[in-house]
Design a protein around this motif. Sequence first.
Motif: not given
Length: 522
Positions: A334-362
């Motif tokens: 149902r859901m494909g990919a991000l456009v590049s490895r660089a974009q994947l790394a950027t998403v993971r980095e931003g996600l980690a920053q938000l997870q420092a101030q939030t709870q992971t619900l899913h």
Amino acid sequence: MSESLPSYLAGRWQHGNGKGTALFDPVLGDELARVDATGLDLAEGFAFAREQGGAALRALTYRERASLLGAIVQVLQQHRDAYYEIATANSGTVKRDSAVDIDGAIFTLGSYAKLGETLGDRRYLLDGEAARLGKDPLFQSQHVLVPTRGVALCINAFNFPSWGLWEKAAPALLSGVPVIVKPATSTAWLTHRMVRDVLEAGILPPGALSIVCGSADGLLDALEPFDVVSFTGSAQTAAQIRTHPAIAQRSVRVNIEADSVNSALLLPREAGGNDALPLLASEVVREMTVKSGQKCTAIRRVLVPESLYDAAAEAIVAKLREVTVGNPRNPDVRMGALVSRAQLATVREGLAQLQAQTQTLHDGASQALIDADPAVACCIGPTLLGTRDPDGNALVHQIEVFGPVATLMSYRERQGEDSIDAGHAFELARRGEGSLVASLYGSDPAALATAALQLADSHGRVHVISPDVAQLHTGHGNVMPQSLHGGPGRAGGGEELGGLRALNFYHRRSAVQASTAVLDRL
């Protein structure tokens, strides 16, 4: 070596003299093509577009230019299957997501073709009524809009290589202004193919449409005072554009669409069993997963009354569990990919920053992929975060993770004498410092209307979803050509589309002061 995609400037296809940058399949990792603009004579290309393309387009009426757009629509429709194949290979999108980009572009072009017909056989537009300048009515002032005698440089983002091209090019060409498009390198293949098909069809006059594939170095240096720039991308790049001498010193007109931390807001007194909460949950999941969350209009913050926080989390997570992720060629995905490895790394980095101030619900980051190697594929499952203290956790209003990530947050319901208001929610939405879109969910028309006006000052678009339009609304994140696209503040302060309003950017307004006999001839 893979195919090199040339640029088209000064009426001819040209290759750069460098090694080029590779475009990859974000799921399989295969190299698809290369682009390079090193050594191209940009000044020559811009001059050719201004002098040849601009003069030819301005010689046509709005109706004639509208017919050109209609002819482009026919060409693009003939090649739709090829475009879908390119989107799957280069953007990693499932067919539903490719349609948003490709069919959305064709629809937008068709809409401007129809709008252009309404302007008739004119080459300029009147702006308002004539105004008397003194006691004697013989001498008056009439404002007119005429096409700018420059080029429209369209610098586009990676997420919409088709729609991003045509939603800018359509109003520019209809206005009589030649277009030079600079697609984002990572997904330039689809833009290049569309431009090639249109050029080979011989629809447009020479110089009306050009493309630069590769590095943007020196692109802004070629701009002159009557040119215009339309940019979609990051706030960081937008800041560099705004400070370039072409804009800062030569006053080149610029339109910016940048980062945006968009909101979805459930109004108070919407009980868990009400239709509004399921509508919210469905729209949040759709916006998290379409284009793998790589949409400037996607929902990033979900605001619900504190009494419904748990119910909203349960409803959204239940739908996210049904989302399959992986190779878009597999019908079970149902859901494909991000456009590049660089974009994947950027998403993971931003996600980690938000997870420092939030709870992971899913947690979608650990989700198994279908028919895809996690060591190669640029895939990540949708992740829902949550916080009951959005006032104290400032990052949720500041960081836009450009992927399948959203944060659920609760707001305080303020009890008045006769009602409960959502003032705290409005304050939280405005902490995004200007967004492209906010969506509202509720069942009380009066409350929804009031809320829409509360958010209108800080959002380019307010999308109101109530049970009566559950099957009719066009979607929180879908940009329709009839409505404004853009937003204040952090979102860039720009405006695109909005029907014929889009033409204003490509015209120059001037006041003609003359006798009524002269003005009547206008």
